[in-house]
Design a protein around this motif. Structure first.
Motif, PDB file in Angstrom:
ATOM      1  N   THR A  75       0.793  -1.120   0.057  1.00 62.84           N
ATOM      2  CA  THR A  75       0.105   0.070  -0.072  1.00 62.84           C
ATOM      3  C   THR A  75       0.631   1.562   0.203  1.00 62.84           C
ATOM      4  O   THR A  75       0.033   2.017  -0.436  1.00 62.84           O
ATOM      5  N   HIS A 128      -7.466   5.615   7.260  1.00 60.03           N
ATOM      6  CA  HIS A 128      -8.523   4.751   7.461  1.00 60.03           C
ATOM      7  C   HIS A 128      -9.385   4.905   8.240  1.00 60.03           C
ATOM      8  O   HIS A 128      -9.284   5.535   9.443  1.00 60.03           O
ATOM      9  N   ILE A 129     -10.344   4.741   7.756  1.00 60.06           N
ATOM     10  CA  ILE A 129     -12.128   4.671   8.358  1.00 60.06           C
ATOM     11  C   ILE A 129     -12.196   3.285   7.825  1.00 60.06           C
ATOM     12  O   ILE A 129     -12.205   2.589   7.461  1.00 60.06           O
ATOM     13  N   ASP A 130     -12.483   3.093   9.056  1.00 59.87           N
ATOM     14  CA  ASP A 130     -13.208   1.203  10.193  1.00 59.87           C
ATOM     15  C   ASP A 130     -14.897   1.575  10.387  1.00 59.87           C
ATOM     16  O   ASP A 130     -14.916   2.902  10.879  1.00 59.87           O
ATOM     17  N   ARG A 131     -15.616   0.456  10.541  1.00 59.32           N
ATOM     18  CA  ARG A 131     -16.757   0.433  10.911  1.00 59.32           C
ATOM     19  C   ARG A 131     -16.391   1.396  13.133  1.00 59.32           C
ATOM     20  O   ARG A 131     -17.068   1.788  13.322  1.00 59.32           O
ATOM     21  N   PHE A 132     -15.612   0.952  13.045  1.00 54.44           N
ATOM     22  CA  PHE A 132     -15.404   0.254  14.541  1.00 54.44           C
ATOM     23  C   PHE A 132     -14.299   1.848  15.175  1.00 54.44           C
ATOM     24  O   PHE A 132     -14.243   2.543  15.884  1.00 54.44           O
ATOM     25  N   VAL A 134     -11.511   5.725  13.328  1.00 57.08           N
ATOM     26  CA  VAL A 134     -10.269   6.024  11.872  1.00 57.08           C
ATOM     27  C   VAL A 134      -9.146   5.637  12.543  1.00 57.08           C
ATOM     28  O   VAL A 134      -8.616   5.255  14.357  1.00 57.08           O
ATOM     29  N   PHE A 135      -8.259   5.154  11.488  1.00 59.69           N
ATOM     30  CA  PHE A 135      -6.546   5.599  12.150  1.00 59.69           C
ATOM     31  C   PHE A 135      -6.092   7.088  12.062  1.00 59.69           C
ATOM     32  O   PHE A 135      -6.756   7.282  10.555  1.00 59.69           O
ATOM     33  N   SER A 143       1.409   5.112  12.769  1.00 64.73           N
ATOM     34  CA  SER A 143      -0.574   5.255  13.258  1.00 64.73           C
ATOM     35  C   SER A 143      -1.270   5.104  14.489  1.00 64.73           C
ATOM     36  O   SER A 143      -0.966   4.710  15.588  1.00 64.73           O
ATOM     37  N   LEU A 145      -5.336   4.940  16.792  1.00 64.01           N
ATOM     38  CA  LEU A 145      -6.945   4.715  16.389  1.00 64.01           C
ATOM     39  C   LEU A 145      -7.168   5.693  17.363  1.00 64.01           C
ATOM     40  O   LEU A 145      -7.258   5.999  18.735  1.00 64.01           O
ATOM     41  N   SER A 158     -21.679   5.946  11.409  1.00 64.56           N
ATOM     42  CA  SER A 158     -20.501   5.327  11.023  1.00 64.56           C
ATOM     43  C   SER A 158     -19.563   6.393  11.053  1.00 64.56           C
ATOM     44  O   SER A 158     -19.675   7.893  10.720  1.00 64.56           O
ATOM     45  N   ALA A 160     -17.510   7.619   8.816  1.00 59.77           N
ATOM     46  CA  ALA A 160     -17.687   8.304   7.529  1.00 59.77           C
ATOM     47  C   ALA A 160     -18.572   9.948   7.790  1.00 59.77           C
ATOM     48  O   ALA A 160     -18.328   9.712   6.825  1.00 59.77           O
TER      49      ALA A 160
END
Length: 300
Positions: A75, A128-132, A134-135, A143, A145, A158, A160
């Motif tokens: 990445t 990075h965005i996740d359901r729980f 963001v990083f 990084s 959390l 969310s 987001a």
């Protein structure tokens, strides 16, 4: 020394043979865009016409045992990466520079991140965005959390709903464990109930977003740390943007009574993130008003 976020790098360092050799001698941190991932081996770079190689084990700083997944290393291709030069190999007129992002991150961790105490306000960038949650990049690609529950007082479905990748924000250090895992919090910087309510007046109209629909009413976010309650009505959905009339503001009960005037389904609306603190250290934050039975506060 500034330990900037990799995400915010827009230009590579200036590279000449002389500057590269000097940076090697001084242990200077540089930035360049990773060009290719050589599977199973590492990342390859071009530093002003000179080849550079970063082995897999030098891509990430990790305090835990186990190898870094190759997918994570891949990445980094086409993204700016921080590094220090660890070795210079010469064959005739050709130079090969061996470089390490891990050692650059270790410098940032030792001299900056490890010295941050809980409550310290720092700049960071959403990666990075996740359901729980963001990083966030808090410096040199390290990084941290930010869990969804720590984003704002106003509940969101969310992360987001609040953030986007590449967004620069401020956050507080919540905790950092022995394995280098860093947790952030954000809501303490967005003001108390009274600070947010002071931005609105009874008898005026404003725009908000529907965050929750209950049997007894509809919660509408006016600001990330402030929501009001409107009476139930048909045709309203979570996420709708609505125009509301502010009927009453009740500090003692920490409530704002609203009336929905209209919906704006075809318009995007993101409540502005207004920071009431962008530096220093937060030791104690109390969101609730003095006489309210509901108590929301944070001690660091």
């Amino acid at each position: 020394m500034e330990y900037m976020q990799e995400t915010n790098i827009t230009q590579p360092s200036s590279f000449t043979l002389e500057s590269l050799l000097e940076s090697y001698e001084n242990g200077e941190v540089l930035f360049a865009r990773a060009l290719v991932y050589d599977k199973g081996k590492g990342l390859r770079f071009n530093l002003g016409g000179y080849e550079a190689f970063m082995p897999n084990g030098e891509v990430y700083l990790s305090f835990e045992k186990g190898c870094i997944k190759e997918a994570a290393i891949a990445t980094r291709v086409n993204k700016f990466v921080c590094f220090v030069i660890t070795d210079v190999k010469r064959k005739g007129c050709e130079y090969l520079f061996e470089i390490s992002r891990r050692k650059a991150q270790q410098i940032a961790y030792d001299n900056y991140i490890s010295k941050l105490c809980p409550g310290t306000v720092i700049p960071c960038c959403i990666t990075h965005i996740d359901r729980f949650g963001v990083f966030c990049d808090i410096g040199y690609g390290i990084s941290a959390l930010l869990p969804i529950d720590f984003i704002s007082v106003s509940r969101i479905q969310s992360p987001a709903d609040r953030f986007y990748v590449g967004q620069n924000i401020f956050a507080c250090i919540k905790s950092c464990d022995a394995n280098g895992r860093i947790v952030l919090t954000h809501k303490e910087l967005l003001g108390t109930w009274l600070e947010n309510a002071a931005c609105f007046k009874t008898g005026t109209t404003t725009t908000g977003i529907v965050r929750s629909i209950e049997t007894y009413g509809i919660f509408i976010e006016l600001a990330p740390n402030l929501a009001g309650l409107a009476e139930s009505c048909e045709g309203i959905e979570i996420g709708d943007v609505v125009n509301v009339y502010i009927k009453n503001i009740l500090p003692d009960k920490m409530k704002i009574k609203l009336v929905i005037m209209s919906t704006l389904r075809d318009e995007e609306f993101y409540p502005e993130i207004k920071y009431f603190q962008t530096g220093g250290i937060v030791k104690h934050w109390k969101y609730s008003t003095e006489n309210c039975h509901k108590n929301i506060e944070t001690f660091f």
